[in-house]
Design an enzyme around this catalytic site. Structure first.
Site, PDB file in Angstrom:
ATOM      1  CE  LYS A  31     -58.527 -63.364 -37.582  1.00 25.17           C
ATOM      2  NZ  LYS A  31     -58.273 -62.734 -36.084  1.00 25.17           N
ATOM      3  CG  LEU A  59     -64.976 -60.538 -30.571  1.00 26.37           C
ATOM      4  CD1 LEU A  59     -66.747 -60.148 -30.515  1.00 26.37           C
ATOM      5  CD2 LEU A  59     -64.285 -60.005 -31.141  1.00 26.37           C
ATOM      6  CE  LYS A  60     -58.725 -67.022 -31.255  1.00 20.97           C
ATOM      7  NZ  LYS A  60     -58.582 -65.366 -31.545  1.00 20.97           N
ATOM      8  N   GLY A 208     -53.066 -63.078 -41.636  1.00 22.13           N
ATOM      9  CA  GLY A 208     -52.690 -61.565 -41.232  1.00 22.13           C
ATOM     10  C   GLY A 208     -51.050 -60.598 -41.164  1.00 22.13           C
TER      11      GLY A 208
HETATM   12  O1  C5P Z   1     -50.989 -62.164 -38.186  1.00 20.02           O
HETATM   13  P1  C5P Z   1     -51.092 -63.855 -38.508  1.00 20.02           P
HETATM   14  O2  C5P Z   1     -51.191 -65.104 -40.053  1.00 20.02           O
HETATM   15  O3  C5P Z   1     -50.418 -64.954 -37.548  1.00 20.02           O
HETATM   16  O4  C5P Z   1     -52.387 -63.620 -37.567  1.00 20.02           O
HETATM   17  C1  C5P Z   1     -53.455 -64.932 -37.231  1.00 20.02           C
HETATM   18  C2  C5P Z   1     -54.994 -64.358 -37.182  1.00 20.02           C
HETATM   19  O5  C5P Z   1     -55.669 -65.743 -36.740  1.00 20.02           O
HETATM   20  C3  C5P Z   1     -54.659 -63.591 -36.309  1.00 20.02           C
HETATM   21  O6  C5P Z   1     -55.968 -62.530 -35.941  1.00 20.02           O
HETATM   22  C4  C5P Z   1     -55.240 -63.952 -34.308  1.00 20.02           C
HETATM   23  O7  C5P Z   1     -56.441 -63.808 -33.717  1.00 20.02           O
HETATM   24  C5  C5P Z   1     -56.046 -65.264 -35.203  1.00 20.02           C
HETATM   25  N1  C5P Z   1     -55.550 -66.938 -34.901  1.00 20.02           N
HETATM   26  C6  C5P Z   1     -55.142 -66.805 -34.640  1.00 20.02           C
HETATM   27  N2  C5P Z   1     -55.370 -68.748 -34.135  1.00 20.02           N
HETATM   28  C7  C5P Z   1     -56.198 -69.111 -33.654  1.00 20.02           C
HETATM   29  C8  C5P Z   1     -57.334 -68.682 -33.864  1.00 20.02           C
HETATM   30  C9  C5P Z   1     -57.174 -67.108 -34.519  1.00 20.02           C
HETATM   31  O8  C5P Z   1     -54.079 -67.468 -35.120  1.00 20.02           O
HETATM   32  N3  C5P Z   1     -56.347 -70.471 -33.224  1.00 20.02           N
END
Ligand code: C5P
Length: 232
Positions: A31, A59-60, A208
């Site tokens: 991602k 990029l939502k 992440g």
């Molecule tokens: O580090 P972590 O596991 O929290 O990362 C989650 C990823 O998912 C981040 O890149 C964040 O931008 C993305 N994300 C999120 N919630 C959403 C959509 C995307 O945490 N609803």
């Protein structure tokens, strides 16, 4: 089978590529979010594709229908496999995105999957400005609309996946906020372990920091994959 997506939330292109090389052949999806895309640009997407990854551009998108349609077209031209837009952009915006990918399908068999963000997993109940509904109820309503508007799936917490799958069969669920037992939630509020998210019906798990900040990202990814496979 649920698929693992590693979020390359890193502040340098070389660090992102080095992590990707480390996970090549193990994790199928990368991602690229707003930080890395802003730093590195679309060439990074090509590099990741050339390494054999499926690429999720996160990029939502949230803008007027015309602008989102053009952005979706640009993402498709860059070879993106999956992208996000906000469900709160509404029906005309989401339908425009779908019309754009449908118009591409004639030329190429591959088109990006469109996923609508319902409620960010960082929101706790009571934190959404101007919205009295619980995150779960609000996400459920947006997911039903997303399916009507032609999106392939939604981004939701694992905590909402079972209700969304029951109410909107066929809609795919992509779940961030994944936290293996013992890892820090950080800014996330509606979290779930990989096993529980898979049991709730998640089709994609986005991870992440539990991978990026682990002493060995490769080992952390392996452990999550074992947990996903055991939960299927
Ligand atoms: O580090 P972590 O596991 O929290 O990362 C989650 C990823 O998912 C981040 O890149 C964040 O931008 C993305 N994300 C999120 N919630 C959403 C959509 C995307 O945490 N609803």
């Amino acid at each position: 089978m649920a698929q693992l997506i590693v979020a390359l939330d890193l502040p340098r292109k070389d660090a992102a590529l080095s992590l990707a090389r480390n996970l090549q052949g193990l994790v199928p999806w990368c991602k690229v979010g707003m930080e890395l895309f802003t730093l590195a640009g679309p060439n990074l997407l090509t590099s990741l594709k050339n390494m054999g990854f499926k690429v999720f551009l996160d990029l939502k998108f949230y803008d007027i229908p015309h602008t989102v349609g053009r952005a979706v077209n640009a993402a498709a031209a860059a070879g993106v496999d999956l992208l996000t837009l906000h469900c709160q952009g509404g029906g005309r915006m989401c339908r425009e995105a779908r019309a754009v990918v449908d118009s591409l399908a004639a030329d190429s068999p591959a088109r990006p999957l469109l996923f609508g963000v319902t409620v960010l997993t960082s929101f706790a109940p009571g934190e959404m400005p101007g919205i009295a509904a619980s995150p779960a109820d609000f996400a459920l309503g947006l997911a039903a609309s997303a399916q009507d508007w032609g999106l392939d799936g939604v981004v939701c917490s694992g905590q909402e996946a079972a209700r969304i799958k029951a109410a909107s069969p066929g809609l795919l669920c992509l779940c961030p906020g994944i936290r293996p037992a013992g890892t820090a939630a950080g800014d996330q509020r509606r979290v779930m372990t990989p096993a529980r998210a898979v049991a709730a019906g998640a089709d994609f798990l986005v991870v992440g920091r539990p991978i990026l900040e682990a002493p060995s990202p490769l080992e952390a990814a392996r452990r999550i994959l074992v947990e996903i496979n055991a939960a299927e």
